[in-house]
Scaffold this active site. Structure first.
Site, PDB file in Angstrom:
ATOM      1  N   ARG A 170      42.292   6.799 -14.589  1.00 58.84           N
ATOM      2  CA  ARG A 170      42.835   5.904 -13.613  1.00 58.84           C
ATOM      3  C   ARG A 170      41.709   4.401 -13.751  1.00 58.84           C
ATOM      4  O   ARG A 170      42.847   3.423 -14.176  1.00 58.84           O
ATOM      5  CB  ARG A 170      43.377   5.888 -12.135  1.00 58.84           C
ATOM      6  CG  ARG A 170      44.594   7.222 -12.643  1.00 58.84           C
ATOM      7  CD  ARG A 170      44.464   7.827 -10.324  1.00 58.84           C
ATOM      8  NE  ARG A 170      44.536   6.647  -9.227  1.00 58.84           N
ATOM      9  CZ  ARG A 170      44.489   6.760  -8.797  1.00 58.84           C
ATOM     10  NH1 ARG A 170      43.619   8.264  -7.937  1.00 58.84           N
ATOM     11  NH2 ARG A 170      44.492   6.054  -7.682  1.00 58.84           N
ATOM     12  N   SER A 185      44.877  10.568  -4.191  1.00 55.02           N
ATOM     13  CA  SER A 185      43.555  11.250  -4.707  1.00 55.02           C
ATOM     14  C   SER A 185      42.458  11.165  -3.444  1.00 55.02           C
ATOM     15  O   SER A 185      41.850  11.809  -2.992  1.00 55.02           O
ATOM     16  CB  SER A 185      43.483   9.451  -5.182  1.00 55.02           C
ATOM     17  OG  SER A 185      41.842   9.079  -4.946  1.00 55.02           O
ATOM     18  N   LYS A 189      40.723  15.348  -0.998  1.00 56.41           N
ATOM     19  CA  LYS A 189      39.806  15.282  -0.779  1.00 56.41           C
ATOM     20  C   LYS A 189      39.574  15.301   0.888  1.00 56.41           C
ATOM     21  O   LYS A 189      38.596  16.230   1.088  1.00 56.41           O
ATOM     22  CB  LYS A 189      38.655  13.745  -1.407  1.00 56.41           C
ATOM     23  CG  LYS A 189      38.376  13.675  -2.575  1.00 56.41           C
ATOM     24  CD  LYS A 189      37.894  12.005  -2.706  1.00 56.41           C
ATOM     25  CE  LYS A 189      38.704  11.545  -2.985  1.00 56.41           C
ATOM     26  NZ  LYS A 189      38.336  10.187  -3.621  1.00 56.41           N
TER      27      LYS A 189
HETATM   28  N1  URA Z   1      40.446   5.512  -2.958  1.00 58.34           N
HETATM   29  C1  URA Z   1      40.450   7.184  -3.492  1.00 58.34           C
HETATM   30  O1  URA Z   1      39.166   7.738  -2.555  1.00 58.34           O
HETATM   31  N2  URA Z   1      41.726   7.052  -4.348  1.00 58.34           N
HETATM   32  C2  URA Z   1      42.422   5.915  -4.660  1.00 58.34           C
HETATM   33  O2  URA Z   1      42.928   6.250  -5.119  1.00 58.34           O
HETATM   34  C3  URA Z   1      41.663   4.264  -3.843  1.00 58.34           C
HETATM   35  C4  URA Z   1      40.514   4.138  -2.848  1.00 58.34           C
END
Ligand code: URA
Length: 436
Positions: A170, A185, A189
């Site tokens: 990206r 994203s 996590k």
């Molecule tokens: N932080 C992230 O971990 N991913 C993103 O897409 C934007 C900010």
């Protein structure tokens, strides 16, 4: 019928929602390497233009979460609460709210990142404490949370590897700033990191991915919905990121400001935001009936000194020198500094967070390439912030570092971040909205 990437790209290009199976096929294939970058990039661009429904975003997040390890924190008693900021300048709140919430009985078992572009990262900041280890074994990590109540480490190997690959793609295909892609994203996590509840700090303003309140709110709602749908109590605060938070930007400078804040001597904005975030964490962790009650507990931990004591234990637990809490000369020291002076009389009308972040990075605090070493002592210390009065000759900021050319260039950049006007500007609220 056998699925293939061409059909999936075509379907999204035409504006049709993808099924759960199609999204899983893409994430699994891309993570294991059977789908090439060019097809993944084409799909990302189709998603960028055609967008995803909330349902698709949920499936994407879930597939990315399941692309690697899921951390198991179940051996730690209590409600584990995570906190995440979408990225800002001078944002050292993890180093303050972690000890604050832990001092109030909330177990903090957190993985943090390194700096990205003009934004700083908690792991780099912690490494400015002499001896501090940001890499622990899983057992050491769990043991420290059980013993002390808090551990913060760098992300271990296989948390959401799909995100790692996709984020890098990206970054080079102009597809970072899409709501569904940012949501999946971050949340993949967070959901893989094992905590039971999540407090999100969604930054809004010139120094953030989301510049206006509308898009910040949309992002906050998307992340809160996904967190709650995954069974984790999730709350988001939308907070101002037009100017840097606090006065310190840069690794050791920010740790020093965090310690000052835990001593009750921090800047007003960072103190206020930290107490609010900690209040929500204490509430989410079930140690308070309301966020207000949580904030009161956090305030007691600050004024009574238990949060500072927790910070000392946290540092010592991870091998760091706990005397840094009393003696800031133990931090890496810069050899050069340059002070930036106002040429006009008036008030600071705006202070561009992004430019200050860039100046700090150029002074040596950030990386230009992934493998670059950083100067832990480098950064910018602001003397004036929005609304402050200045005269010709008033110091606005001081830039620190070990390379005189870099310090000079960064000082020029820092000066451009300040806009001075004759009228005193209106200050907007620091916390703009809470999404539950
Ligand atoms: N932080 C992230 O971990 N991913 C993103 O897409 C934007 C900010």
């Amino acid at each position: 019928m056998k699925m293939n990437m061409y059909d999936i790209i075509y379907k999204k290009r035409e504006g049709n929602p993808l099924s759960e199976e199609e999204i899983r096929f893409f994430i699994n294939g891309y993570t294991e390497g059977s789908i090439p970058d060019y097809q993944a990039a084409a799909l990302l661009m189709a998603i960028y233009f055609q967008k995803m429904t909330p349902e698709e975003t949920y499936f994407l997040t879930d597939a990315m979460k399941n692309s690697g390890d899921i951390v198991d924190l179940s051996s730690i008693e209590g409600v584990k609460v995570d906190k995440h900021s979408t990225g800002g300048v001078g944002d050292k709140t993890t180093l303050i709210v972690g000890p604050l919430a832990a001092a109030c009985g909330i177990p903090i078992a957190k993985m943090s990142g390194r700096g990205l572009g003009f934004t700083g990262g908690t792991v780099d900041k912690m490494e400015s404490i002499p001896g501090f280890r940001t890499t622990l074994t899983e057992q050491e990590f769990l043991d420290q949370v059980k013993r002390i109540g808090i551990s913060v480490i760098g992300q271990t190997g296989q948390i959401a590897p799909a995100d790692k690959k996709l984020y890098a793609l990206r970054d080079v295909t102009a597809t970072v700033d899409n709501m569904s892609l940012i949501t999946s994203s971050i949340m993949s996590k967070k959901l893989a990191a094992g905590s039971d509840a999540i407090v999100l700090d969604v930054k809004c303003g010139k120094g953030a991915f989301m510049e206006d309140l509308e898009s910040a709110e949309e992002l906050a709602k998307a992340m809160v919905n996904i967190g709650n749908a995954a069974g984790k109590k999730t709350i988001a605060l939308i907070t101002d990121m037009n100017q840097p938070l606090g006065k310190a930007v840069g690794n050791s400078l920010e740790v020093i400001e965090s310690i000052e804040t835990l001593r009750g001597q921090g800047p007003e904005d960072i103190t206020e935001l930290s107490l609010e975030l900690a209040g929500y964490m204490i509430y989410c962790g079930g140690k308070a009936h309301t966020p207000e009650e949580g904030r009161n507990l956090a305030e007691e931990a600050l004024t009574g000194g238990s949060a500072l004591k927790k910070m000392r234990e946290f540092i010592a637990g991870q091998g760091g020198n706990p005397h840094v809490v009393e003696d800031f000369s133990l931090f890496p020291q810069p050899s050069y500094s340059q002070t930036v002076i106002s040429e006009e009389a008036g008030f600071v009308a705006s202070l561009d967070a992004r430019r200050i972040g860039m100046a700090s990075q150029h002074a040596g605090a950030g990386r230009e390439k992934k493998e670059d070493d950083i100067d832990l002592s480098a950064g910018v210390l602001l003397s004036k912030k929005v609304g402050d009065e200045v005269m010709p000759g008033t110091p606005l900021a001081t830039v620190y570092g070990n390379d005189p050319d870099r310090v000079k260039k960064a000082a020029e950049e820092a000066l451009f971040a300040f806009r001075i006007s004759k009228e005193k500007p209106e200050k907007g609220p620091l916390i703009k909205k809470v999404i539950q």
